[in-house]
Design a protein around this motif. Structure first.
Motif, short mmCIF file in Angstrom:
data_model
loop_
_atom_site.label_atom_id
_atom_site.label_comp_id
_atom_site.label_asym_id
_atom_site.label_seq_id
_atom_site.Cartn_x
_atom_site.Cartn_y
_atom_site.Cartn_z
N HIS A 146 41.68 26.68 53.93
CA HIS A 146 42.04 28.07 54.20
C HIS A 146 41.06 29.03 53.54
CE1 HIS A 146 45.75 30.90 54.79
NE2 HIS A 146 44.70 31.27 55.50
N ALA A 147 40.68 28.72 52.31
CA ALA A 147 39.74 29.58 51.58
C ALA A 147 38.38 29.64 52.28
CB ALA A 147 39.58 29.09 50.15
N CYS A 148 37.89 28.50 52.73
CA CYS A 148 36.61 28.47 53.44
C CYS A 148 36.65 29.35 54.69
CB CYS A 148 36.24 27.04 53.82
SG CYS A 148 35.81 25.98 52.43
N GLU A 149 37.73 29.22 55.44
CA GLU A 149 37.87 30.00 56.67
C GLU A 149 37.89 31.50 56.37
OE1 GLU A 149 41.44 28.31 58.19
OE2 GLU A 149 40.46 26.46 58.87
N ASN A 172 39.91 15.68 54.75
CA ASN A 172 38.95 15.85 55.84
C ASN A 172 38.68 17.34 56.01
OD1 ASN A 172 37.30 15.41 58.04
ND2 ASN A 172 39.01 15.21 59.48
N LEU A 173 37.82 17.87 55.16
CA LEU A 173 37.55 19.31 55.17
C LEU A 173 36.63 19.67 56.33
CD1 LEU A 173 37.91 21.98 53.47
CD2 LEU A 173 35.71 21.41 52.43
N SER A 174 37.02 20.69 57.06
CA SER A 174 36.22 21.17 58.18
C SER A 174 35.70 22.57 57.84
CB SER A 174 37.06 21.20 59.45
OG SER A 174 36.33 21.73 60.52
N ALA A 175 34.45 22.66 57.45
CA ALA A 175 33.87 23.94 57.06
C ALA A 175 33.47 24.74 58.30
CB ALA A 175 32.65 23.69 56.18
N PRO A 176 33.28 26.06 58.16
CA PRO A 176 32.79 26.86 59.28
C PRO A 176 31.51 26.27 59.87
CG PRO A 176 33.55 28.29 57.52
CD PRO A 176 33.60 26.89 56.98
N SER A 177 31.30 26.48 61.14
CA SER A 177 30.21 25.81 61.86
C SER A 177 28.83 26.23 61.37
CB SER A 177 30.33 26.09 63.37
OG SER A 177 30.28 27.48 63.61
N CYS A 192 32.65 16.24 45.87
CA CYS A 192 31.93 17.47 45.56
C CYS A 192 30.93 17.74 46.68
CB CYS A 192 31.17 17.35 44.24
SG CYS A 192 32.16 16.72 42.87
N ARG A 193 30.96 18.96 47.19
CA ARG A 193 30.04 19.33 48.27
C ARG A 193 29.43 20.70 48.00
NH1 ARG A 193 33.15 17.86 53.91
NH2 ARG A 193 32.67 15.63 53.93
N LEU A 194 28.16 20.82 48.30
CA LEU A 194 27.49 22.12 48.26
C LEU A 194 27.04 22.46 49.67
CD1 LEU A 194 26.46 24.45 46.46
CD2 LEU A 194 24.29 23.21 46.29
N TYR A 195 27.52 23.62 50.14
CA TYR A 195 27.18 24.09 51.47
C TYR A 195 26.19 25.26 51.38
CZ TYR A 195 31.39 21.70 53.29
OH TYR A 195 32.35 20.77 53.64
N GLN A 196 25.31 25.34 52.36
CA GLN A 196 24.46 26.52 52.54
C GLN A 196 24.94 27.23 53.80
OE1 GLN A 196 20.68 27.11 51.15
NE2 GLN A 196 21.55 29.11 51.64
N ARG A 197 25.16 28.51 53.67
CA ARG A 197 25.57 29.30 54.85
C ARG A 197 24.33 29.81 55.58
NH1 ARG A 197 26.62 34.95 56.20
NH2 ARG A 197 28.40 35.04 57.65
N TYR A 198 24.41 29.80 56.88
CA TYR A 198 23.36 30.36 57.71
C TYR A 198 23.97 31.45 58.58
CZ TYR A 198 20.56 26.46 56.14
OH TYR A 198 19.90 25.57 55.36
N LYS A 199 23.29 32.55 58.70
CA LYS A 199 23.81 33.71 59.44
C LYS A 199 23.98 33.35 60.91
CE LYS A 199 24.87 38.04 60.07
NZ LYS A 199 26.24 38.46 59.80
#
Length: 199
Positions: A146-149, A172-177, A192-199
């Motif tokens: 929920h927080a990611c969304e 089974n975490l589903s991060a934004p596309s 532990c996961r590190l995500y990079q956001r892309y515009k």
């Protein structure tokens, strides 16, 4: 009755712990942590891994520590010269301790919000944006998803923000596309996961 209450208080005090800042201007400092149900400070071993990942990314960053708990991740960033940090923590005792630790470290660039993280992320009325976000919620409550969304939906993130997520390994975490996993590690029961956001 007073005698029983005293024992309870001393027991609570014995169960309180500390976190240790592992690098930066406050290296080696130990900060008190309240013994709060569900609070699960990131271990030093995991923290070392995470901040090896983030070595080039903390200085000058605006940081959001969601479900802050002990504040170990946010304080580590401030020690490594982050520009500012917001700590969101629902538990009153934990939030008070966060504020006390900010005062102890004489920080004027940190703020504590004693609120529900999901409620805060649901409305970005002040148009705040962050370069680096930590999501380390109590396990098995579906809070990370929920927080990611909400972070993505309500424009809390800079264009190339980094988001660190710490969850139970079976989730089974589903991060934004538009978030890409750039680092991942399993440590015992923790993913532990590190995500990079892309515009």
């Amino acid at each position: 009755m007073a005698h029983i209450r005293k024992n309870k208080n001393s027991q609570a005090k014995q169960n309180d712990g500390v976190i240790r800042i592992i690098s930066g201007q406050f290296k080696g400092r130990k900060l008190p942590v309240k013994d709060v149900t569900g609070l699960r400070p990131t271990t030093d071993r995991v923290k070392e891994t995470v901040f090896n990942w983030l070595m080039q990314d903390t200085r000058g960053a605006t940081v959001l520590d969601c479900f802050a708990g002990s504040g170990g991740l946010g304080f580590e960033c401030l020690s490594r010269f982050a520009n500012s940090a917001y700590f969101i923590e629902l538990d009153k005792q934990a939030a008070v301790q966060l504020q006390n630790n900010i005062t102890t470290l004489k920080l004027n660039n940190a703020r504590v919000l004693n609120r529900n993280t999901i409620d805060v992320l649901s409305n970005n009325a002040d148009n705040l944006v962050f370069d680096l976000v930590f999501i380390d919620p109590p396990f098995r409550k579906q809070l990370a998803q929920h927080a990611c969304e909400l972070l993505e939906q309500n424009n809390w993130l800079t264009d190339d923000a980094l988001i660190y997520v710490e969850v139970e390994k079976e989730l089974n975490l589903s991060a934004p596309s538009n978030w890409q996993i750039i680092k991942e590690k399993q440590a015992g029961q923790v993913l532990c996961r590190l995500y990079q956001r892309y515009k």
